[in-house]
Enzyme design. Structure first.
Site, PDB file in Angstrom:
ATOM      1  N   GLU A 110      64.670  22.210  78.392  1.00  0.00           N
ATOM      2  CA  GLU A 110      65.016  20.990  77.633  1.00  0.00           C
ATOM      3  C   GLU A 110      66.116  21.253  76.603  1.00  0.00           C
ATOM      4  O   GLU A 110      66.965  20.387  76.346  1.00  0.00           O
ATOM      5  CB  GLU A 110      63.757  20.457  76.932  1.00  0.00           C
ATOM      6  CG  GLU A 110      63.948  19.183  76.144  1.00  0.00           C
ATOM      7  CD  GLU A 110      64.437  18.033  77.016  1.00  0.00           C
ATOM      8  OE1 GLU A 110      65.627  17.713  76.904  1.00  0.00           O
ATOM      9  OE2 GLU A 110      63.665  17.467  77.789  1.00  0.00           O
ATOM     10  N   GLY A 120      70.484  19.485  72.820  1.00  0.00           N
ATOM     11  CA  GLY A 120      69.629  20.066  71.768  1.00  0.00           C
ATOM     12  C   GLY A 120      68.244  19.464  71.710  1.00  0.00           C
ATOM     13  O   GLY A 120      67.496  19.483  72.694  1.00  0.00           O
ATOM     14  N   GLU A 164      79.337  27.482  70.535  1.00  0.00           N
ATOM     15  CA  GLU A 164      78.930  28.591  71.407  1.00  0.00           C
ATOM     16  C   GLU A 164      79.529  29.888  70.869  1.00  0.00           C
ATOM     17  O   GLU A 164      80.472  29.868  70.063  1.00  0.00           O
ATOM     18  CB  GLU A 164      79.431  28.344  72.831  1.00  0.00           C
ATOM     19  CG  GLU A 164      78.789  27.154  73.505  1.00  0.00           C
ATOM     20  CD  GLU A 164      77.272  27.247  73.562  1.00  0.00           C
ATOM     21  OE1 GLU A 164      76.742  28.194  74.145  1.00  0.00           O
ATOM     22  OE2 GLU A 164      76.611  26.362  72.991  1.00  0.00           O
ATOM     23  N   LYS A 202      76.413  20.769  81.035  1.00  0.00           N
ATOM     24  CA  LYS A 202      75.331  19.807  80.780  1.00  0.00           C
ATOM     25  C   LYS A 202      75.423  18.631  81.760  1.00  0.00           C
ATOM     26  O   LYS A 202      74.406  18.134  82.239  1.00  0.00           O
ATOM     27  CB  LYS A 202      75.415  19.327  79.332  1.00  0.00           C
ATOM     28  CG  LYS A 202      75.056  20.433  78.335  1.00  0.00           C
ATOM     29  CD  LYS A 202      75.514  20.078  76.934  1.00  0.00           C
ATOM     30  CE  LYS A 202      75.073  21.119  75.924  1.00  0.00           C
ATOM     31  NZ  LYS A 202      75.744  20.984  74.621  1.00  0.00           N
TER      32      LYS A 202
HETATM   33  N1  LIG Z   1      73.332  26.961  68.769  1.00  0.00           N
HETATM   34  C1  LIG Z   1      73.056  25.804  69.311  1.00  0.00           C
HETATM   35  O1  LIG Z   1      73.205  24.749  68.692  1.00  0.00           O
HETATM   36  C2  LIG Z   1      72.530  25.729  70.707  1.00  0.00           C
HETATM   37  C3  LIG Z   1      72.030  24.499  71.170  1.00  0.00           C
HETATM   38  C4  LIG Z   1      71.551  24.404  72.499  1.00  0.00           C
HETATM   39  C5  LIG Z   1      71.553  25.506  73.305  1.00  0.00           C
HETATM   40  N2  LIG Z   1      72.051  26.701  72.826  1.00  0.00           N
HETATM   41  C6  LIG Z   1      72.020  27.835  73.732  1.00  0.00           C
HETATM   42  O2  LIG Z   1      71.096  28.768  73.227  1.00  0.00           O
HETATM   43  C7  LIG Z   1      71.494  30.084  73.591  1.00  0.00           C
HETATM   44  C8  LIG Z   1      71.619  30.923  72.316  1.00  0.00           C
HETATM   45  O3  LIG Z   1      72.550  30.314  71.461  1.00  0.00           O
HETATM   46  P1  LIG Z   1      72.705  30.758  69.934  1.00  0.00           P
HETATM   47  O4  LIG Z   1      73.501  29.681  69.285  1.00  0.00           O
HETATM   48  O5  LIG Z   1      71.396  31.136  69.379  1.00  0.00           O
HETATM   49  O6  LIG Z   1      73.647  32.037  70.117  1.00  0.00           O
HETATM   50  P2  LIG Z   1      73.753  33.312  69.168  1.00  0.00           P
HETATM   51  O7  LIG Z   1      74.993  34.014  69.554  1.00  0.00           O
HETATM   52  O8  LIG Z   1      73.561  32.919  67.738  1.00  0.00           O
HETATM   53  O9  LIG Z   1      72.471  34.166  69.602  1.00  0.00           O
HETATM   54  C9  LIG Z   1      72.390  34.935  70.754  1.00  0.00           C
HETATM   55  C10 LIG Z   1      71.789  36.260  70.342  1.00  0.00           C
HETATM   56  O10 LIG Z   1      71.509  37.023  71.495  1.00  0.00           O
HETATM   57  C11 LIG Z   1      71.790  38.372  71.200  1.00  0.00           C
HETATM   58  N3  LIG Z   1      71.992  39.112  72.451  1.00  0.00           N
HETATM   59  C12 LIG Z   1      73.075  39.143  73.244  1.00  0.00           C
HETATM   60  N4  LIG Z   1      72.868  39.941  74.299  1.00  0.00           N
HETATM   61  C13 LIG Z   1      71.627  40.424  74.174  1.00  0.00           C
HETATM   62  C14 LIG Z   1      70.834  41.319  74.925  1.00  0.00           C
HETATM   63  N5  LIG Z   1      71.285  41.864  76.059  1.00  0.00           N
HETATM   64  N6  LIG Z   1      69.589  41.599  74.504  1.00  0.00           N
HETATM   65  C15 LIG Z   1      69.116  41.051  73.359  1.00  0.00           C
HETATM   66  N7  LIG Z   1      69.832  40.212  72.576  1.00  0.00           N
HETATM   67  C16 LIG Z   1      71.067  39.912  72.992  1.00  0.00           C
HETATM   68  C17 LIG Z   1      73.022  38.326  70.317  1.00  0.00           C
HETATM   69  O11 LIG Z   1      73.149  39.496  69.553  1.00  0.00           O
HETATM   70  C18 LIG Z   1      72.736  37.089  69.476  1.00  0.00           C
HETATM   71  O12 LIG Z   1      72.089  37.412  68.261  1.00  0.00           O
HETATM   72  C19 LIG Z   1      72.807  29.924  74.373  1.00  0.00           C
HETATM   73  O13 LIG Z   1      72.505  29.833  75.751  1.00  0.00           O
HETATM   74  C20 LIG Z   1      73.323  28.582  73.881  1.00  0.00           C
HETATM   75  O14 LIG Z   1      74.160  27.954  74.833  1.00  0.00           O
HETATM   76  C21 LIG Z   1      72.530  26.824  71.552  1.00  0.00           C
HETATM   77  N1  LIG Z   2      77.637  24.428  71.442  1.00  0.00           N
HETATM   78  C1  LIG Z   2      76.756  23.378  71.826  1.00  0.00           C
HETATM   79  C2  LIG Z   2      75.353  23.683  71.412  1.00  0.00           C
HETATM   80  C3  LIG Z   2      74.350  22.670  71.898  1.00  0.00           C
HETATM   81  O1  LIG Z   2      74.166  22.750  73.269  1.00  0.00           O
HETATM   82  C4  LIG Z   2      77.200  22.093  71.170  1.00  0.00           C
HETATM   83  O2  LIG Z   2      78.039  22.143  70.248  1.00  0.00           O
HETATM   84  O3  LIG Z   2      76.754  21.029  71.574  1.00  0.00           O
HETATM   85 NA    NA Z   3      67.361  18.305  75.055  1.00  0.00          NA
END
Ligand SMILES: NC(=O)c1ccc[n+]([C@@H]2O[C@H](COP(=O)([O-])OP(=O)(O)OC[C@H]3O[C@@H](n4cnc5c(N)ncnc54)[C@H](O)[C@@H]3O)[C@@H](O)[C@H]2O)c1
Ligand SMILES: N[C@@H](CCO)C(=O)O
Ligand code: NA
Length: 430
Positions: A131, A136, A192, A207
């Site tokens: 989800e 988000g 990202e 998406k």
């Molecule tokens: N930030 C957002 O608003 C948001 C919203 C929806 C979805 N997402 C998705 O969530 C996921 C994470 O996003 P985020 O914003 O938290 O990114 P982020 O870069 O803040 O966090 C990812 C973390 O994973 C760690 N990492 C990388 N490789 C690794 C490994 N091999 N083993 C262990 N840790 C490892 C990194 O060091 C980092 O701390 C992504 O797929 C992103 O597309 C993010």
């Molecule tokens: N980078 C993404 C995170 C949420 O999927 C955004 O800005 O919408």
């Molecule tokens: Na959602």
């Protein structure tokens, strides 16, 4: 009745989203246990930087060996919030093989390899929930997959990227520069790891692929989605939009063709009227319209990015997957039985706003109008502003196919009197 043996959760990645997942799991532990019917325990957290201080996470849970963690065999649910294709893909597959279900927020991976990952989940009789991957915190995957499972979805249209909406909103409302707005979105945890994915439209396209696949019961991959980012949108485009009573948004649009025999999915900037609800979606908020035969138009709105909102969606999935585990069942898998062909952009029909730099002399307007007519593109309005022998000509068309519009623009470029095509933007939401 509450089971006393806890369900064990492995968290892969402890960044913006992962740290919030860990925090909520700890602070809401009692409520989560009551809702699931068993306690949930954080059994391991895989990180890249083990020395970083992580508040609320016991040090002994931290590991840099994500593979060993998912292979442990006692893990019930793996939460993947690392992002990217590898090692996330291998870790998820390994998790299924070693008895765990998976919750992921990884749209890039799901849009590319969703079918294979669903197959791996099914082969191992496990769940794959995501989800958080689309819009988000907004419940969208589950409503499409479950609540609308009895209806026929014809269109999904909306703003599905928080970062670009934040940037476009800032550019429009405060006149902020592109880089300044992007830096702020990154600092707020919306962007990202590589913000190119946001601003070039890859994130929204991923998406769109996921949404189209679920909405139309058809496999739609990232490569099937037409994509244009928002890096070329200028202050002049916003000024043109304003003159038309519009603003500019980066939209994701998934449509079933009128004959119902094919579907399209696309992401691009578009002008939308200020009166349209999408025009008032500000900051990193997302909003998605779903149009179905029986339901009519539904609107989903809320925070589309950020650590805590995204963690809310992850936690919702975690609860659902844990409940499934306790009752010895799994939720719905991939549904692609309709197998409709995914058409290219040429078949898309919409309106266009075209801005041309032309010579300001007799007959030019007639020449330009003839080119539109020759390609079967009907003009709605024309506005001309002249200055020192040059003029800017703004043409807004009625609905036309992208192929017809492309042919028109190609022919316009060949006219001696057309100095250049300053911008082409689709007009949606009317
Ligand atoms: N930030 C957002 O608003 C948001 C919203 C929806 C979805 N997402 C998705 O969530 C996921 C994470 O996003 P985020 O914003 O938290 O990114 P982020 O870069 O803040 O966090 C990812 C973390 O994973 C760690 N990492 C990388 N490789 C690794 C490994 N091999 N083993 C262990 N840790 C490892 C990194 O060091 C980092 O701390 C992504 O797929 C992103 O597309 C993010
Ligand atoms: N980078 C993404 C995170 C949420 O999927 C955004 O800005 O919408
Ligand atoms: Na959602």
């Amino acid at each position: 009745m509450m089971r006393t043996r806890p369900l064990k959760v492995a968290l892969l990645g402890c960044g913006v989203v992962g740290s919030e997942v860990a925090r909520i799991m700890t602070t809401h532990a009692d409520d989560l246990a009551a809702r699931i019917g068993a306690p949930v325990e954080l059994a391991g957290v895989a990180v890249r930087r083990p020395d970083k201080v992580r508040e609320g996470i016991p040090r002994e849970l931290i590991t840099t060996d994500a593979t060993a963690l998912v292979k442990r065999g006692d893990i019930d649910v793996v939460v993947e919030v690392i992002g990217g294709i590898e090692p996330a893909r291998s870790l998820i597959t390994t998790a299924f093989e070693h008895g765990a279900s998976v919750v992921s927020a990884n749209k890039a991976l799901l849009a590319q390899d969703g079918t294979d990952l669903h197959a791996a989940a099914e082969a191992n009789n496990k769940d794959l929930y995501y989800e958080a991957a689309v819009a988000g915190a907004i419940p969208l995957i589950r409503p499409l997959r479950e609540s609308l499972a009895g209806d026929k979805v014809n269109r999904v249209l909306g703003i599905v990227n928080g970062t670009t909406n934040f940037i476009l909103d800032k550019m429009d409302s405060t006149g902020a520069g592109y880089q300044e707005a992007l830096d702020e979105a990154t600092a707020l945890g919306y962007a990202e790891a590589d913000p190119t994915a946001d601003v070039e439209g890859f994130d929204a396209a991923a998406k769109a692929a996921i949404l189209a696949g679920i909405a139309f019961h058809t496999r739609v991959r990232l490569d099937d989605v037409y994509r244009e980012g928002m890096t070329e949108v200028t202050a002049a485009d916003f000024a043109s939009a304003k003159e038309m009573g519009c603003t500019i948004k980066l939209l994701a649009i998934c449509e079933r063709a009128e004959d119902g025999q094919s579907v399209t999915a696309r992401v691009h900037p578009a002008m939308i009227p200020l009166s349209h609800p999408l025009a008032s979606v500000r900051g990193a908020y997302n909003a998605v319209f779903v149009e179905s035969d029986a339901s009519g138009q539904l609107m989903f709105y809320g925070p589309g990015a950020g650590g805590a909102p995204t963690a809310s969606a992850v936690l919702g999935d975690l609860v659902a997957v844990c409940r499934n585990r306790l009752s010895g069942t799994t939720g719905p898998g991939e549904s692609a039985y309709a197998a409709l062909p995914v058409s290219g952009m040429g078949d898309v029909v919409t309106r266009y706003h075209i801005s041309l730099d032309v010579a300001d002399k007799p007959g030019v307007l007639a020449q330009v109008a003839t080119v539109f007519a020759e390609h079967g593109v009907s003009i709605d309005t024309v506005r001309q502003q002249g200055k020192d022998g040059e003029a800017s000509l703004v043409v807004v068309t009625h609905r036309a196919s992208d192929a017809a519009l492309g042919g028109t623009v190609e022919a316009l470029r060949k006219l001696d009197t057309v100095r250049g095509v300053a911008s082409i933007m689709r007009v949606e939401g009317e």
